[in-house]
Design an enzyme around this catalytic site. Structure first.
Site, mmCIF file in Angstrom:
data_model
loop_
_atom_site.group_PDB
_atom_site.id
_atom_site.type_symbol
_atom_site.label_atom_id
_atom_site.label_comp_id
_atom_site.label_asym_id
_atom_site.label_seq_id
_atom_site.Cartn_x
_atom_site.Cartn_y
_atom_site.Cartn_z
ATOM 1 N N ASP A 14 0.822 -1.216 0.000
ATOM 2 C CA ASP A 14 0.000 0.000 0.000
ATOM 3 C C ASP A 14 0.853 1.262 0.000
ATOM 4 O O ASP A 14 0.662 2.159 -0.816
ATOM 5 C CB ASP A 14 -0.906 0.059 1.246
ATOM 6 C CG ASP A 14 -1.987 -1.009 1.229
ATOM 7 O OD1 ASP A 14 -2.456 -1.361 0.137
ATOM 8 O OD2 ASP A 14 -2.348 -1.492 2.318
ATOM 9 N N ARG A 93 0.599 3.514 17.270
ATOM 10 C CA ARG A 93 0.149 4.545 16.327
ATOM 11 C C ARG A 93 0.419 5.974 16.782
ATOM 12 O O ARG A 93 0.909 6.786 15.998
ATOM 13 C CB ARG A 93 -1.331 4.362 15.959
ATOM 14 C CG ARG A 93 -1.649 3.097 15.136
ATOM 15 C CD ARG A 93 -0.593 2.745 14.172
ATOM 16 N NE ARG A 93 -0.952 1.720 13.215
ATOM 17 C CZ ARG A 93 -0.139 0.732 12.823
ATOM 18 N NH1 ARG A 93 1.070 0.627 13.352
ATOM 19 N NH2 ARG A 93 -0.505 -0.140 11.911
ATOM 20 N N ASP A 122 -6.799 2.369 12.740
ATOM 21 C CA ASP A 122 -5.498 3.025 12.658
ATOM 22 C C ASP A 122 -5.580 4.428 12.052
ATOM 23 O O ASP A 122 -4.892 5.343 12.490
ATOM 24 C CB ASP A 122 -4.519 2.160 11.859
ATOM 25 C CG ASP A 122 -4.081 0.936 12.654
ATOM 26 O OD1 ASP A 122 -4.029 1.036 13.901
ATOM 27 O OD2 ASP A 122 -3.799 -0.107 12.048
ATOM 28 N N SER A 174 -3.301 -10.128 6.811
ATOM 29 C CA SER A 174 -2.638 -8.852 7.035
ATOM 30 C C SER A 174 -1.979 -8.887 8.406
ATOM 31 O O SER A 174 -2.598 -9.281 9.399
ATOM 32 C CB SER A 174 -3.676 -7.734 6.946
ATOM 33 O OG SER A 174 -3.440 -6.774 7.940
HETATM 34 N N1 ARG Z 1 -7.649 -4.514 15.255
HETATM 35 C C1 ARG Z 1 -6.388 -4.096 15.760
HETATM 36 C C2 ARG Z 1 -6.434 -2.632 16.094
HETATM 37 O O1 ARG Z 1 -7.284 -1.944 15.659
HETATM 38 C C3 ARG Z 1 -5.253 -4.452 14.838
HETATM 39 C C4 ARG Z 1 -5.062 -3.578 13.654
HETATM 40 C C5 ARG Z 1 -4.006 -4.073 12.757
HETATM 41 N N2 ARG Z 1 -3.616 -3.035 11.875
HETATM 42 C C6 ARG Z 1 -3.107 -3.228 10.669
HETATM 43 N N3 ARG Z 1 -2.785 -2.172 9.983
HETATM 44 N N4 ARG Z 1 -2.942 -4.413 10.163
HETATM 45 O O2 ARG Z 1 -5.614 -2.170 16.841
#
Ligand code: ARG
Length: 396
Positions: A14, A93, A122, A174
């Site tokens: 991405d 983050r 995120d 992912s």
């Molecule tokens: N569901 C989790 C969260 O919101 C994991 C997110 C994983 N993020 C990613 N970009 N693959 O914190």
């Protein structure tokens, strides 16, 4: 002069496509990579970003800061989201966004960009943080707007534009990786009844392959922070890395949950955090020895709120700071050693000791040396139950 954009670059498909997509639209793209312990080859990704069109690349080692200022605060709070998520991704983050903002300011960029989709948490965490740190920065989220709808379309775009990627069209899951844990989503996991294949797990062994014999670990805490593993002082980063190996070998640290995202959808998430769950058990085990009942119970409610704040991207807020003050006050007493037994996916506290222990054997004992005056119990119970005396007499 071209407008500068600082992009939170992961090295993956991405964000590689974003570099090209933005350069084609006339922007000067600066790639920013934060090292939060994802263990990737940063030099290879640096070359990839440049080959894709970035004018500069910054690699920022944030591991120590991540552990000391984010992960250990969450640990002191015992923060767990919806009983199954130790918040590894969520905690990283705000720190990454903070690094991104600093580079944008130093480079005099008026834009920052990220590669999050419009369906996840995120994007919220990044953007809320960026806005609270520097509201003048304009935010771009190309994945949310561009015409490419699927991974396979992105791969076609990458091929057409000679973007060096190692992605194949079939990417089973992912992954988001850092020192505190791994988040695994999508692919076959989208069926909530599907049991994940053993091979999705990166840090933990399954019951069959994990160590046959139980392994003991001893963790020493100072004011709620783990400082020694098996008697050896080490930095937070090293302690997490070593403990992750030991606990992962014993199969400790997996969770598989249906989670409520901030944007309203439920999603199936698989997590691994071997050091995390072990440290959490140890920390709770020590707190149970040194915190009084009312404080301990109140702190459990704070833990839920604290976990929500992290999950919701509200790290840089007054409430989080105020709760940290409360939590740090409680942690002054949290000194001592916890012994745990790890075996085939289980992790149990089997011993705890502390100079601040509130446990009094002479009160608890049923053996010789009992100092508890049982005659006091009678009056206590009488008064405790006084408001309710007879109150249920005529109820069915
Ligand atoms: N569901 C989790 C969260 O919101 C994991 C997110 C994983 N993020 C990613 N970009 N693959 O914190």
């Amino acid at each position: 002069m071209k407008e500068k954009v600082v992009l939170a670059y992961s090295g993956g498909l991405d964000t590689s496509v974003i570099i090209k997509w933005l350069t084609k639209r006339g922007y000067d793209v600066i790639a920013y990579m934060a090292d939060v312990g994802q263990g990737c080859d940063f030099e290879a990704y640096r070359r990839r970003a440049i080959a894709t069109g970035a004018s500069k690349v910054f690699v920022d080692d944030l591991k120590k800061e991540f552990v000391e200022d984010f992960v250990f605060r969450a640990l002191k709070a015992n923060a767990v989201y919806e009983s199954g998520y130790l918040l590894a991704t969520a905690l990283s983050r705000p720190l990454i966004a903070n690094g991104l903002v600093k580079v944008a300011q130093a480079q005099k960029a008026s834009y920052v960009a990220h590669g999050c989709t419009g369906k996840g948490n995120d994007q919220v965490r990044f953007e809320v943080t960026i806005r609270s740190l520097d509201p003048r920065l304009k935010i771009m989220a190309p994945v949310r707007e561009w015409e490419m709808k699927t991974r396979s379309e992105e791969i076609d775009y990458a091929k057409k534009n000679n973007i060096p990627i190692d992605a194949s069209k079939k990417k089973p899951y992912s992954l988001d990786v850092n020192l505190w844990g791994i988040s695994i989503e999508s692919g076959k996991l989208e069926d909530p009844y599907y049991e994940p294949d053993e091979n999705i797990y990166q840090l933990t062994k399954g019951v069959k392959d994990s160590a046959a014999e139980p392994v003991y670990v001893e963790i020493e805490f100072k004011e709620g922070v783990p400082v020694k593993l098996n008697g050896k002082w080490m930095s937070g980063v090293d302690l997490i890395l070593r403990l992750s190996k030991i606990a992962g070998n014993a199969g400790v640290g997996r969770s598989d949950i249906i989670e409520n995202r901030l944007v309203g959808i439920k999603s199936r998430e698989v997590y691994e955090s071997p050091a995390g769950w072990t440290l959490l058990e140890a920390h709770k085990g020590l707190e149970s020895l040194v915190l009084d009942r009312e404080l301990a119970h109140y702190k459990e409610a704070v833990a839920l709120k604290y976990a929500e704040l992290i999950y919701y991207g509200l790290w840089y807020t007054p409430l989080r700071e105020a709760l940290d003050k409360f939590i740090d006050y409680t942690q002054k007493r949290v000194n001592g050693v916890v012994r745990l037994k790890l075996h085939k996916g289980t992790c149990r506290v089997v011993g705890r000791k502390s100079p601040n222990s509130l446990y009094r054997e002479e009160l608890a004992t049923y053996e010789e040396g009992d100092k508890f005056d049982q005659s006091l119990a009678k009056g206590f119970i009488e008064l405790w139950g006084l408001p309710y005396k007879g109150s249920y007499k005529n109820k069915a």
